[in-house]
Structure formats: structure tokens, C-alpha cells
Design an enzyme around this catalytic site. Structure first.
Site, PDB file in Angstrom:
ATOM      1  N   CYS A  75       0.858  -1.188   0.000  1.00  0.00           N
ATOM      2  CA  CYS A  75       0.000   0.000   0.000  1.00  0.00           C
ATOM      3  C   CYS A  75       0.893   1.237   0.000  1.00  0.00           C
ATOM      4  O   CYS A  75       1.668   1.443   0.937  1.00  0.00           O
ATOM      5  CB  CYS A  75      -0.870  -0.017   1.259  1.00  0.00           C
ATOM      6  SG  CYS A  75      -1.872   1.466   1.461  1.00  0.00           S
ATOM      7  N   CYS A 190      -1.110   3.312  -6.530  1.00  0.00           N
ATOM      8  CA  CYS A 190      -2.017   2.785  -5.505  1.00  0.00           C
ATOM      9  C   CYS A 190      -2.235   1.337  -5.923  1.00  0.00           C
ATOM     10  O   CYS A 190      -2.511   1.062  -7.109  1.00  0.00           O
ATOM     11  CB  CYS A 190      -3.338   3.545  -5.508  1.00  0.00           C
ATOM     12  SG  CYS A 190      -4.650   2.728  -4.548  1.00  0.00           S
TER      13      CYS A 190
HETATM   14  N1  DGL Z   1      -4.213   0.506  -1.887  1.00  0.00           N
HETATM   15  C1  DGL Z   1      -3.816   1.705  -1.230  1.00  0.00           C
HETATM   16  C2  DGL Z   1      -2.539   2.298  -1.845  1.00  0.00           C
HETATM   17  O1  DGL Z   1      -1.751   1.614  -2.452  1.00  0.00           O
HETATM   18  C3  DGL Z   1      -4.810   2.787  -0.907  1.00  0.00           C
HETATM   19  C4  DGL Z   1      -6.303   2.597  -0.907  1.00  0.00           C
HETATM   20  C5  DGL Z   1      -7.044   3.522   0.062  1.00  0.00           C
HETATM   21  O2  DGL Z   1      -7.218   4.720  -0.198  1.00  0.00           O
HETATM   22  O3  DGL Z   1      -7.427   3.014   1.121  1.00  0.00           O
HETATM   23  O4  DGL Z   1      -2.278   3.459  -1.687  1.00  0.00           O
END
Ligand code: DGL
Length: 273
Positions: A75, A190
Site C-alpha cells: 500500500c 495505488c
Molecule cells: N491501496 C492503497 C494504496 O496503495 C490505498 C487505498 C485507500 O485509499 O485506502 O495506496
């Protein structure tokens, strides 16, 4: 003797599965636990201090419970904020992070026009600015923060409809024309966004390289594990823990496709592998 314990993957939702999938190919015997703090989703809009405190508190519990041999923060929003603090708090645990792939994009671009598609949190981070200053000084980098794409990716993956026009409105700022040149790389910063990459390819105003760092992160995990990588298959099934404790059958089916069983207790403790 390889060190026991699972490899723990973390995200706010199902986005980190894009990284887990690559790690599974490279490390077929490893015991994997996927943790989604979906009670906090989407974290891209959280104030930095609150989010950092939440992540640190959650990891104090996760590391004590599961004793992982390594952790992958799958993430960007979480790692660009709390990666350093997590490493300081748990010096014996190797952490593999996810950061916007600005360096490889700057090395590969022909036009010099790169866009970074991310959550509003990742776009605001000092960490992201630092990557641009260090590695992309000679490029024009457009940062595009989307308020809704992570949620749209979740909806798309759970069988809900997402219209092309809605997606196009979120990605159109990535496409820049300047001095006869066009954006040729969009960094998917993301981990949810690669779940929509085929849709993006279809609706994009012109073809670009959609850069997904998942494979590079998995390769980094292999390097970090080194001789600690498992050499015989784990006896315990790979599982997913979602902090909101969902019972959703569609989620169970989705996770099964990634080889994961939904474990609802927060503190589920795997047997040693
Ligand atoms: N999957 C997350 C990232 O790589 C973010 C998703 C969210 O906003 O919760 O930043």
C-alpha cells in the site's frame, strides 16, 4: 534452517492482492497472511497523524500475534507515511515497502512526460516529492490524486458496475500534451489501480505504459527473504484477515481466487510452518 513464520501482506482493502499474487508465483512454498484494514478504508483521505498512529498500533498487535518472517506493506498510502516508523518500531522484522514507481518511470520515458496516479494522501506526501526531486528532475511529472478510484476498484472486483465515463473522469488528468510531446507512462501508485488496468487501457485517450510495481516488489521480497525462503510447502492454508470482520460471500469467492481463506478473527494465529 529457514526461519519459521508467515509473510504478512498489508493493505487497506483488496489492492494489496495485486502484490500478493506476484509473490505467490515467485515463492510458491511460503505461508502468506493477507491483512486488510478495511474498517479504515479508504485510507487515502485520512489525516496523516491519525493514520500513522492507527497503522503503528495495528502492527504492534499483528507482529506480536503472527511473528512474521517478513512484512510487505502492499500500500503506497500506508508505506509512504509510516514505513520508516514501522521499521524503527520493529527492527528485527524485514519490511518490504511500496512506493510510487517514479524512478523506473523516469528511466523509461521517451517523451519526458510522466503522470503519477495515486490516492490524495500519496500525492501529498513529502516522500513522493522526494522521489520526484531525486529521480525525475529532468521529467515533467504530473501528480493526479483520485478521491474515488480505490473504491471504484473494490466495486469493480466485487461484481458491481462501474461506468467507463466515471473511470475516464478519474484518469483524464494523467494525459498531458506539451511542446508536441505526450505523456507516455502513467505510474499506478495505488495497489488498487492495477485491478482496473485493462479498463484504463481500453478507455485511455492514447496508449501509455501503465506501470505496475507489483512484480518488482515481489522480487524485492525474494531478495529480502534470501536463505529464509521456505523450501517445503507450508502446512497451514494462506488466509486473509479483514479488520471489519466481513461475512460477504462475494469477498470469500474473490479471496479464494487468490488462494486465500477468509479468517474472521483478528488474532488468528497460524501454526508454525
Ligand atoms: N491501496 C492503497 C494504496 O496503495 C490505498 C487505498 C485507500 O485509499 O485506502 O495506496
Amino acid at each position: 534452517m529457514t526461519r519459521p513464520g508467515p509473510v504478512l501482506f498489508f493493505d487497506s482493502g483488496i489492492g494489496g492482492l495485486t502484490v500478493l499474487r506476484e509473490a505467490r508465483y515467485l515463492l510458491p512454498y511460503e505461508h502468506l497472511i493477507y491483512v486488510a484494514d478495511d474498517a479504515a478504508f479508504p485510507i487515502g483521505r485520512w489525516p496523516e497523524a491519525d493514520l500513522k498512529a492507527r497503522i503503528l498500533a495495528l502492527f504492534a498487535e499483528l507482529i506480536a500475534t503472527h511473528r512474521p518472517k517478513a512484512v510487505v506493506i502492499a500500500c503506497n498510502t500506508a508505506f509512504t507515511l509510516a514505513g520508516e516508523a514501522l521499521r524503527e518500531a520493529h527492527p528485527r522484522v524485514p519490511f518490504v515497502g511500496t512506493v510510487p514507481a517514479i524512478k523506473p518511470a523516469a528511466e523509461r520515458t521517451s517523451s519526458g512526460l510522466i503522470s503519477v496516479l495515486a490516492t490524495p494522501g500519496t500525492v501529498r506526501r513529502a516522500y513522493t516529492r522526494g522521489l520526484i526531486d531525486s529521480f525525475a528532475g529532468r521529467c515533467h511529472v504530473r501528480l493526479v490524486g483520485s478521491d474515488t478510484l480505490a473504491e471504484l476498484a473494490e466495486r469493480h472486483m466485487r461484481g458491481g458496475g462501474v461506468a467507463d465515463e466515471v473511470l475516464l473522469a478519474e484518469i483524464s488528468d494523467c494525459f498531458v500534451e506539451r511542446d508536441g510531446q505526450r505523456t507516455d507512462i502513467v505510474v499506478l501508485a495505488c495497489t488498487h489501480y492495477p485491478l482496473l488496468a485493462n479498463r484504463f487501457r481500453r478507455i485511455a485517450p492514447w496508449p501509455v505504459d501503465w506501470l505496475d510495481p507489483a512484480e518488482a516488489i515481489a522480487r524485492q521480497l525474494v531478495r529480502v527473504l534470501g536463505p529464509n525462503a521456505a523450501e517445503i510447502p507450508a502446512q497451514t492454508p494462506d488466509c486473509a484477515i479483514f479488520t471489519s470482520g466481513p461475512q460477504d460471500p462475494a469477498l470469500r469467492r474473490l479471496l479464494a481466487g487468490f488462494g486465500l481463506v477468509l479468517a474472521n478473527e483478528h488474532g488468528v494465529r497460524p501454526q508454525e510452518t
